[in-house]
Design a protein around this motif. Sequence first.
Motif, mmCIF file in Angstrom:
data_model
loop_
_atom_site.group_PDB
_atom_site.id
_atom_site.type_symbol
_atom_site.label_atom_id
_atom_site.label_comp_id
_atom_site.label_asym_id
_atom_site.label_seq_id
_atom_site.Cartn_x
_atom_site.Cartn_y
_atom_site.Cartn_z
ATOM 1 N N GLU A 22 -16.620 66.056 94.303
ATOM 2 C CA GLU A 22 -16.866 66.286 92.882
ATOM 3 C C GLU A 22 -15.623 66.723 92.117
ATOM 4 O OE1 GLU A 22 -18.080 70.133 95.047
ATOM 5 O OE2 GLU A 22 -18.146 67.976 95.400
ATOM 6 N N ARG A 23 -14.553 67.128 92.815
ATOM 7 C CA ARG A 23 -13.285 67.457 92.152
ATOM 8 C C ARG A 23 -12.265 66.336 92.308
ATOM 9 N NH1 ARG A 23 -10.426 71.323 94.323
ATOM 10 N NH2 ARG A 23 -11.630 71.699 96.214
ATOM 11 N N LEU A 24 -12.683 65.195 92.821
ATOM 12 C CA LEU A 24 -11.846 64.026 93.071
ATOM 13 C C LEU A 24 -10.883 64.249 94.245
ATOM 14 C CD1 LEU A 24 -11.917 61.234 91.638
ATOM 15 C CD2 LEU A 24 -9.759 61.846 90.555
ATOM 16 N N VAL A 25 -11.160 65.236 95.090
ATOM 17 C CA VAL A 25 -10.348 65.437 96.293
ATOM 18 C C VAL A 25 -10.663 64.321 97.283
ATOM 19 C CG1 VAL A 25 -9.861 66.950 98.256
ATOM 20 C CG2 VAL A 25 -10.275 67.936 95.985
ATOM 21 N N PRO A 26 -9.655 63.590 97.763
ATOM 22 C CA PRO A 26 -9.920 62.519 98.720
ATOM 23 C C PRO A 26 -10.029 63.035 100.152
ATOM 24 C CG PRO A 26 -7.618 62.488 98.091
ATOM 25 C CD PRO A 26 -8.256 63.612 97.318
ATOM 26 N N HIS A 27 -11.028 62.568 100.848
ATOM 27 C CA HIS A 27 -11.224 62.873 102.267
ATOM 28 C C HIS A 27 -11.081 61.546 103.004
ATOM 29 C CE1 HIS A 27 -13.139 66.850 101.256
ATOM 30 N NE2 HIS A 27 -13.317 66.190 100.114
ATOM 31 N N ILE A 28 -9.972 61.369 103.715
ATOM 32 C CA ILE A 28 -9.653 60.085 104.340
ATOM 33 C C ILE A 28 -10.057 60.109 105.808
ATOM 34 C CG2 ILE A 28 -7.815 58.426 104.831
ATOM 35 C CD1 ILE A 28 -6.255 59.591 102.491
ATOM 36 N N PHE A 29 -10.914 59.184 106.191
ATOM 37 C CA PHE A 29 -11.371 59.073 107.579
ATOM 38 C C PHE A 29 -10.849 57.749 108.150
ATOM 39 C CE2 PHE A 29 -14.205 62.070 105.661
ATOM 40 C CZ PHE A 29 -14.579 62.945 106.668
ATOM 41 N N ALA A 30 -9.976 57.842 109.148
ATOM 42 C CA ALA A 30 -9.363 56.657 109.750
ATOM 43 C C ALA A 30 -9.534 56.706 111.263
ATOM 44 C CB ALA A 30 -7.885 56.576 109.389
ATOM 45 N N GLN A 31 -9.397 55.528 111.888
ATOM 46 C CA GLN A 31 -9.578 55.419 113.337
ATOM 47 C C GLN A 31 -8.278 55.602 114.107
ATOM 48 O OE1 GLN A 31 -12.843 55.149 114.218
ATOM 49 N NE2 GLN A 31 -13.074 55.250 111.988
ATOM 50 N N ASN A 32 -7.149 55.663 113.378
ATOM 51 C CA ASN A 32 -5.846 55.880 114.024
ATOM 52 C C ASN A 32 -4.905 56.485 112.989
ATOM 53 O OD1 ASN A 32 -4.118 53.577 112.735
ATOM 54 N ND2 ASN A 32 -6.042 52.590 113.397
ATOM 55 N N ASN A 33 -3.811 57.061 113.469
ATOM 56 C CA ASN A 33 -2.924 57.805 112.570
ATOM 57 C C ASN A 33 -2.133 56.911 111.613
ATOM 58 O OD1 ASN A 33 -3.784 60.234 113.561
ATOM 59 N ND2 ASN A 33 -2.040 60.538 114.943
ATOM 60 N N GLU A 34 -1.764 55.736 112.049
ATOM 61 C CA GLU A 34 -1.011 54.849 111.155
ATOM 62 C C GLU A 34 -1.870 54.449 109.950
ATOM 63 O OE1 GLU A 34 1.398 51.679 112.664
ATOM 64 O OE2 GLU A 34 1.817 52.758 114.510
ATOM 65 N N ASP A 35 -3.125 54.117 110.201
ATOM 66 C CA ASP A 35 -4.029 53.807 109.092
ATOM 67 C C ASP A 35 -4.258 55.038 108.210
ATOM 68 O OD1 ASP A 35 -4.261 51.215 109.910
ATOM 69 O OD2 ASP A 35 -6.333 51.371 110.628
ATOM 70 N N LEU A 36 -4.334 56.202 108.851
ATOM 71 C CA LEU A 36 -4.557 57.441 108.107
ATOM 72 C C LEU A 36 -3.439 57.665 107.088
ATOM 73 C CD1 LEU A 36 -6.258 60.118 107.861
ATOM 74 C CD2 LEU A 36 -4.626 61.114 109.479
ATOM 75 N N PHE A 37 -2.186 57.539 107.540
ATOM 76 C CA PHE A 37 -1.069 57.824 106.643
ATOM 77 C C PHE A 37 -0.795 56.654 105.689
ATOM 78 C CE2 PHE A 37 -0.347 60.870 110.123
ATOM 79 C CZ PHE A 37 -0.410 62.032 109.356
ATOM 80 N N TYR A 38 -1.152 55.439 106.091
ATOM 81 C CA TYR A 38 -1.105 54.310 105.163
ATOM 82 C C TYR A 38 -2.017 54.604 103.977
ATOM 83 C CZ TYR A 38 -1.811 49.508 103.422
ATOM 84 O OH TYR A 38 -1.895 48.371 102.640
ATOM 85 N N MET A 39 -3.222 55.068 104.272
ATOM 86 C CA MET A 39 -4.177 55.331 103.204
ATOM 87 C C MET A 39 -3.797 56.582 102.407
ATOM 88 S SD MET A 39 -6.583 53.953 101.622
ATOM 89 C CE MET A 39 -6.686 52.609 102.808
ATOM 90 N N GLN A 40 -3.176 57.570 103.064
ATOM 91 C CA GLN A 40 -2.684 58.726 102.303
ATOM 92 C C GLN A 40 -1.662 58.267 101.269
ATOM 93 O OE1 GLN A 40 -0.429 61.760 104.390
ATOM 94 N NE2 GLN A 40 -0.596 63.213 102.697
#
Length: 829
Positions: A84-102
Amino acid sequence: MLAKEFYFQNKVIKVKHISFFLSLIVTATLVYILNHPLGPAPALGKFLSPFEGFWQNAENEKKFNDETFSFPELKDKVSVVFDERLVPHIFAQNNEDLFYMQGYITAKYRLWQMDIQTQNAAGRVSEVVGEKALDNDRLQRRIGLQYGAEKAEEFINQDPESKAILTAYCNGVNAYIKSLSPKDYPIEYKLLGYAPEEWKPIKVALLLKNMANMLSVYEFDIENTNFIQKYGEKEFQHLYTEVDDFKDFIIPEKTPFDFKAEEGFARTTDKPIRDKSEVITAKDQPVYESYNNVLKKPDEITGSNNWAVSGAKTKSGKPLLCNDPHLELNLPSIWYEMHLVSPTINVYGATLPGAPCVISGFNDSIAWGVTNAGRDVRDWFAIKFKDDKQEEYMVDGKWEKTIKRIEHIYLKNSKEFLDTVLYTRYGPIVFDKTFRNAKGKQLLALKWTAHQPSNEFKTFYLMNQGKNYDDYRNALKNYTCPSQNFVFASRSNDIAIVEQGKHPNVSSEITDGTNSKNDWTAYIPSEHNPSVKNPERGFVSSANQFPVDATYPYPISKVGVYENFRSIRINRMLSDTNKMDVTTMQKMHSDNYNIFAEMILPTLLELEKGKETAEQTQLLEFLTGWNYRNDADKKEPVVFEEWANAFNDMLWDEMLDPNLPMKRPNSYLTANFLKTDSTSIFYDNLQTGERETREMIVSIAFQKAAAKLKEKYGSFDKIPDWGTYKATTVMHLAKLDPLSKLNVYCGGNRGIINATSDRHGPSWRMIVDFGAMKGYCVYPGGESGNPGSKFYDNLVEKWSKGEYFEANFSADIETVKKKALFTNQFNNK
């Protein structure tokens, strides 16, 4: 009625056609203006266009719907839940995808901020605003920020894991940039008339070097040299290093150290470790006249607080950790709140837009936060050139060749500017006859740990995954500059603090560069940096104070900007309180008690007693009954601030000579000086013909403060309260008032736990409770960098009131979705 006639190019033209020609000329002029930039401003036609101008930056609520996107670059699917505050919660299956999406998400909401900060660090603002930024760009190049970033990038690339994560992050940023058309650009690009460019790893390195530049400017070699030449070594030691019985060090007093200093260090506190330069003489002083103002060195440190309390002093029996770094208050906010989840990571906290990982935060096992250590990690070396060509300089009786680095600075709508910077074995010559008119025979080279290869990013990457104290210490080994105090707490009931950075055997004065023995010959080993784990008192804390007592084996100069007020208050509150909980921590973050006033005001009042006019008695009565709290609704802090400032300016007027910069003692040293030295030569005001005493200076300062207040407000009854007087501003990075948050009503000030002044303050407040495994946070801004968004500055009011939001922290996506505003799915097909 016949139309009148006039002649144009030998032809008769009727007046009835004049209106047509005038309209044509006006239209043509408008078309030109609207489609051509005027100076650094963009073409107004594009800016005002309903199809690609600022109208396109109005927030569309339809953007807050669940959507699915296809990203072939991903290895697997990624879900991003926005709460509700527009904070993104990123759920990824591996770290490279995680930081790509960050990288992708950060760019989506903070692209211009990322861009302009790296442009500034790289010395490229002239490309955006033109020649008015040329001096700034030259300075950034000449102090070596780009040079240091290049060294860092090269070093990071030697670590395969770091390189992979950094590359993934940059790829994510670039994926967002490539998705944009001009109508989608953030409004600042439209205002300034330029476009985003590819995000490369060097930009991440530049961001980290920019932070180093903000937080490691606490050396005063030039100023100290000037002072000693004018007033002598004895006066220097008395004024800057002979401090009272201060005991609230970062590392508790009498903590045993089971090591000795490495070779290359001498325990000669507050004196240069190396020989003084023979080539520095009084006649060379004009060389230094412009350094202080250009480098913007502060008298007081840009402060921060952090502390951790062991379970023995909490209601839950588990640790509490708090952090609030104090920085310039800007919009978009310097921090971007995020939650990152992968099979090996579940971390929440403040990220630095443009760089991967969480900088201040927590996971399900540990929490950490940072404050500035204020350590001296720079030296200025006096260089003796062979001749005016400056192609060779003397070292150990031989001539060494300089390296010329040609800096290409491109000016908007203009030509390229070439700046030749000379590099020595020590570092760059910052000021010379071509820049800031550094005249005379003597030039100085800057040596700085930020120029050395480093990988600070890896510290945070490892910390984000940390499980215990050993992981925390292992992560810190990678951290070089700027020196920071890393506080720590864990679910397994450990607390600790480490002053981490690469600390060389620096000098407190200008150093002779003709002798190689004067170069940095040793660094304090990381394991010897000041640290403590689970102290007997049950808490650890730092607030930019001096780190250790005299038993520490290595020399640390006291000549700097260490600020001891907040540490006294923090340690007093933590020592006197047991059974602490989150509410206790929240009250501490917002505490407005003024230790400076407690220390200095009784002496001021005693010395002024009986000298005031009948009308001025009202001001003294204000102060006599004051409880030393800088609460927003109080008037007493206004009177004290004006009096203290007037006294400080009169006392240290000797330090204000623009031709001979010297560092004024900070507020803590000033308070001690007033109480302990009643006969110093510095009480004499140079602007008068008589010799003033301490009592006279105090009284004159009070008279000046009273006169200023009466002139400004008409009568003492109309003096505003502190919150109105202070007028805290959260300023847009482009210094645009309409995009800023002006006159934020709140208490606090420099030297107070709630260190909110007019332009600086807590840029991020975080509390972590390991009893409930919850985090609470707030910052003065919002998640969006778009001024047209309701999430641009929606957190400022709660921040100003000392209120918090509970972090939506869980490794379970379904739990996080319970507070979701919307969710984006990213597939790899």
